[in-house]
Design a protein around this motif. Sequence first.
Motif, PDB file in Angstrom:
ATOM      1  N   LEU A 156       0.828  -1.205   0.000  1.00 34.44           N
ATOM      2  CA  LEU A 156       0.000   0.000   0.000  1.00 34.44           C
ATOM      3  C   LEU A 156       0.861   1.253   0.000  1.00 34.44           C
ATOM      4  O   LEU A 156       0.502   2.268  -0.615  1.00 34.44           O
ATOM      5  CB  LEU A 156      -0.931   0.000   1.212  1.00 34.44           C
ATOM      6  CG  LEU A 156      -2.084  -0.999   1.180  1.00 34.44           C
ATOM      7  CD1 LEU A 156      -2.829  -0.990   2.500  1.00 34.44           C
ATOM      8  CD2 LEU A 156      -3.037  -0.694   0.030  1.00 34.44           C
ATOM      9  N   GLN A 157       1.998   1.205   0.679  1.00 34.95           N
ATOM     10  CA  GLN A 157       2.891   2.367   0.703  1.00 34.95           C
ATOM     11  C   GLN A 157       3.435   2.653  -0.691  1.00 34.95           C
ATOM     12  O   GLN A 157       3.479   3.811  -1.128  1.00 34.95           O
ATOM     13  CB  GLN A 157       4.042   2.132   1.669  1.00 34.95           C
ATOM     14  CG  GLN A 157       4.993   3.321   1.778  1.00 34.95           C
ATOM     15  CD  GLN A 157       6.119   3.080   2.766  1.00 34.95           C
ATOM     16  OE1 GLN A 157       6.243   1.998   3.324  1.00 34.95           O
ATOM     17  NE2 GLN A 157       6.944   4.096   2.984  1.00 34.95           N
ATOM     18  N   GLU A 158       3.824   1.596  -1.404  1.00 34.03           N
ATOM     19  CA  GLU A 158       4.317   1.792  -2.775  1.00 34.03           C
ATOM     20  C   GLU A 158       3.206   2.313  -3.680  1.00 34.03           C
ATOM     21  O   GLU A 158       3.436   3.197  -4.520  1.00 34.03           O
ATOM     22  CB  GLU A 158       4.869   0.471  -3.311  1.00 34.03           C
ATOM     23  CG  GLU A 158       6.158   0.010  -2.662  1.00 34.03           C
ATOM     24  CD  GLU A 158       6.566  -1.367  -3.125  1.00 34.03           C
ATOM     25  OE1 GLU A 158       7.686  -1.506  -3.654  1.00 34.03           O
ATOM     26  OE2 GLU A 158       5.767  -2.308  -2.955  1.00 34.03           O
ATOM     27  N   ALA A 159       2.006   1.767  -3.512  1.00 32.26           N
ATOM     28  CA  ALA A 159       0.881   2.229  -4.327  1.00 32.26           C
ATOM     29  C   ALA A 159       0.544   3.681  -4.013  1.00 32.26           C
ATOM     30  O   ALA A 159       0.196   4.459  -4.914  1.00 32.26           O
ATOM     31  CB  ALA A 159      -0.336   1.338  -4.085  1.00 32.26           C
ATOM     32  N   PHE A 160       0.650   4.054  -2.743  1.00 31.79           N
ATOM     33  CA  PHE A 160       0.406   5.444  -2.364  1.00 31.79           C
ATOM     34  C   PHE A 160       1.393   6.378  -3.059  1.00 31.79           C
ATOM     35  O   PHE A 160       1.016   7.449  -3.562  1.00 31.79           O
ATOM     36  CB  PHE A 160       0.514   5.596  -0.851  1.00 31.79           C
ATOM     37  CG  PHE A 160       0.435   7.021  -0.377  1.00 31.79           C
ATOM     38  CD1 PHE A 160      -0.770   7.691  -0.314  1.00 31.79           C
ATOM     39  CD2 PHE A 160       1.588   7.700   0.003  1.00 31.79           C
ATOM     40  CE1 PHE A 160      -0.843   9.006   0.116  1.00 31.79           C
ATOM     41  CE2 PHE A 160       1.536   9.018   0.427  1.00 31.79           C
ATOM     42  CZ  PHE A 160       0.318   9.669   0.490  1.00 31.79           C
ATOM     43  N   LEU A 161       2.659   5.985  -3.110  1.00 32.40           N
ATOM     44  CA  LEU A 161       3.665   6.815  -3.774  1.00 32.40           C
ATOM     45  C   LEU A 161       3.391   6.914  -5.272  1.00 32.40           C
ATOM     46  O   LEU A 161       3.638   7.954  -5.887  1.00 32.40           O
ATOM     47  CB  LEU A 161       5.058   6.238  -3.522  1.00 32.40           C
ATOM     48  CG  LEU A 161       5.542   6.297  -2.059  1.00 32.40           C
ATOM     49  CD1 LEU A 161       6.884   5.592  -1.912  1.00 32.40           C
ATOM     50  CD2 LEU A 161       5.634   7.743  -1.580  1.00 32.40           C
ATOM     51  N   MET A 162       2.876   5.845  -5.862  1.00 31.41           N
ATOM     52  CA  MET A 162       2.503   5.895  -7.281  1.00 31.41           C
ATOM     53  C   MET A 162       1.321   6.830  -7.505  1.00 31.41           C
ATOM     54  O   MET A 162       1.199   7.471  -8.549  1.00 31.41           O
ATOM     55  CB  MET A 162       2.126   4.490  -7.769  1.00 31.41           C
ATOM     56  CG  MET A 162       3.264   3.496  -7.795  1.00 31.41           C
ATOM     57  SD  MET A 162       2.664   1.848  -8.265  1.00 31.41           S
ATOM     58  CE  MET A 162       4.170   0.885  -8.121  1.00 31.41           C
ATOM     59  N   ASP A 163       0.448   6.908  -6.510  1.00 34.74           N
ATOM     60  CA  ASP A 163      -0.777   7.701  -6.629  1.00 34.74           C
ATOM     61  C   ASP A 163      -0.519   9.195  -6.487  1.00 34.74           C
ATOM     62  O   ASP A 163      -1.283  10.010  -7.017  1.00 34.74           O
ATOM     63  CB  ASP A 163      -1.776   7.233  -5.572  1.00 34.74           C
ATOM     64  CG  ASP A 163      -3.050   8.045  -5.552  1.00 34.74           C
ATOM     65  OD1 ASP A 163      -3.890   7.860  -6.444  1.00 34.74           O
ATOM     66  OD2 ASP A 163      -3.198   8.878  -4.629  1.00 34.74           O
ATOM     67  N   ILE A 164       0.537   9.562  -5.782  1.00 36.55           N
ATOM     68  CA  ILE A 164       0.792  10.984  -5.486  1.00 36.55           C
ATOM     69  C   ILE A 164       0.858  11.833  -6.749  1.00 36.55           C
ATOM     70  O   ILE A 164       0.435  12.996  -6.750  1.00 36.55           O
ATOM     71  CB  ILE A 164       2.085  11.131  -4.660  1.00 36.55           C
ATOM     72  CG1 ILE A 164       1.837  10.672  -3.213  1.00 36.55           C
ATOM     73  CG2 ILE A 164       2.578  12.571  -4.654  1.00 36.55           C
ATOM     74  CD1 ILE A 164       3.057  10.717  -2.331  1.00 36.55           C
ATOM     75  N   VAL A 165       1.359  11.263  -7.830  1.00 31.16           N
ATOM     76  CA  VAL A 165       1.537  12.050  -9.059  1.00 31.16           C
ATOM     77  C   VAL A 165       0.202  12.552  -9.613  1.00 31.16           C
ATOM     78  O   VAL A 165       0.177  13.497 -10.407  1.00 31.16           O
ATOM     79  CB  VAL A 165       2.279  11.238 -10.147  1.00 31.16           C
ATOM     80  CG1 VAL A 165       3.675  10.865  -9.689  1.00 31.16           C
ATOM     81  CG2 VAL A 165       1.496   9.985 -10.526  1.00 31.16           C
ATOM     82  N   PHE A 166      -0.909  11.929  -9.206  1.00 31.30           N
ATOM     83  CA  PHE A 166      -2.211  12.335  -9.742  1.00 31.30           C
ATOM     84  C   PHE A 166      -2.842  13.480  -8.960  1.00 31.30           C
ATOM     85  O   PHE A 166      -3.813  14.074  -9.425  1.00 31.30           O
ATOM     86  CB  PHE A 166      -3.177  11.135  -9.733  1.00 31.30           C
ATOM     87  CG  PHE A 166      -2.696   9.957 -10.528  1.00 31.30           C
ATOM     88  CD1 PHE A 166      -2.505  10.060 -11.894  1.00 31.30           C
ATOM     89  CD2 PHE A 166      -2.413   8.761  -9.905  1.00 31.30           C
ATOM     90  CE1 PHE A 166      -2.058   8.977 -12.637  1.00 31.30           C
ATOM     91  CE2 PHE A 166      -1.968   7.669 -10.620  1.00 31.30           C
ATOM     92  CZ  PHE A 166      -1.782   7.779 -11.997  1.00 31.30           C
ATOM     93  N   TRP A 167      -2.321  13.789  -7.789  1.00 31.36           N
ATOM     94  CA  TRP A 167      -2.970  14.786  -6.944  1.00 31.36           C
ATOM     95  C   TRP A 167      -2.994  16.197  -7.544  1.00 31.36           C
ATOM     96  O   TRP A 167      -4.045  16.843  -7.530  1.00 31.36           O
ATOM     97  CB  TRP A 167      -2.315  14.808  -5.555  1.00 31.36           C
ATOM     98  CG  TRP A 167      -2.722  13.631  -4.722  1.00 31.36           C
ATOM     99  CD1 TRP A 167      -2.369  12.332  -4.931  1.00 31.36           C
ATOM    100  CD2 TRP A 167      -3.586  13.627  -3.600  1.00 31.36           C
ATOM    101  NE1 TRP A 167      -2.939  11.513  -3.990  1.00 31.36           N
ATOM    102  CE2 TRP A 167      -3.695  12.282  -3.150  1.00 31.36           C
ATOM    103  CE3 TRP A 167      -4.260  14.621  -2.904  1.00 31.36           C
ATOM    104  CZ2 TRP A 167      -4.467  11.924  -2.056  1.00 31.36           C
ATOM    105  CZ3 TRP A 167      -5.030  14.266  -1.798  1.00 31.36           C
ATOM    106  CH2 TRP A 167      -5.127  12.937  -1.382  1.00 31.36           C
TER     107      TRP A 167
END
Length: 200
Positions: free
Chosen positions: A161-172
């Motif tokens: 989940l931590q890795e997925a969260f870091l991948m998600d940050i670029v969309f914010w």
Amino acid sequence: MTASTLRRHNAQSAHRTVDIALTGVFAALIAVLAFAPPIPVGGAGVPITLQTLGVALAGLALGPWRGMAAAGLYVSLGLLGLPIFAGFSGGLGVLAGPSAGYLLSFPLTALITGLLARAVLRRSPPRWWIPLLFCAAAAGSVFATHPLGILGMSFTLDVSLQEAFLMDIVFWPGDLAKSLAGAGAAALLHRTYPTLLARR
């Protein structure tokens, strides 16, 4: 049937017809926005698209239930095979991809956004609509789109989940910009059609 009962029945039928039409229009709007060229970012395989702008607009313009219905109709038609997702994709196969969580979040995102937008429009003066509607759209994204998107990437890409969260940050940043654009468009729409969210 009395005349007043008949008038009430006809008014309810007209409202249902309008609701169905608006649901279809906004489902089509989400599909049209999905056809805009996606912008690839990061390494997760999830591009930046305008679908989420359409989902935000559905909630901001139609309120919670019709907004959720529009987003749900869009997702359902795509899963049934219509090529209306980003990149002209469709079918159940998309659920095996990293975008699955984001797509499945759309009805919930529209519901949350619509609930908050309805409260804003009923209780706030028009001069506050844009910033408050922006907050409503951003909240839908924060509490539905991103959490489910992160879960989807974690599952389909087999990452933490931590890795997925870091991948998600670029969309914010892009989502905040789309929330602001949606708020401006929705505020203009409600000024033009003040009864759009009137009680049925």
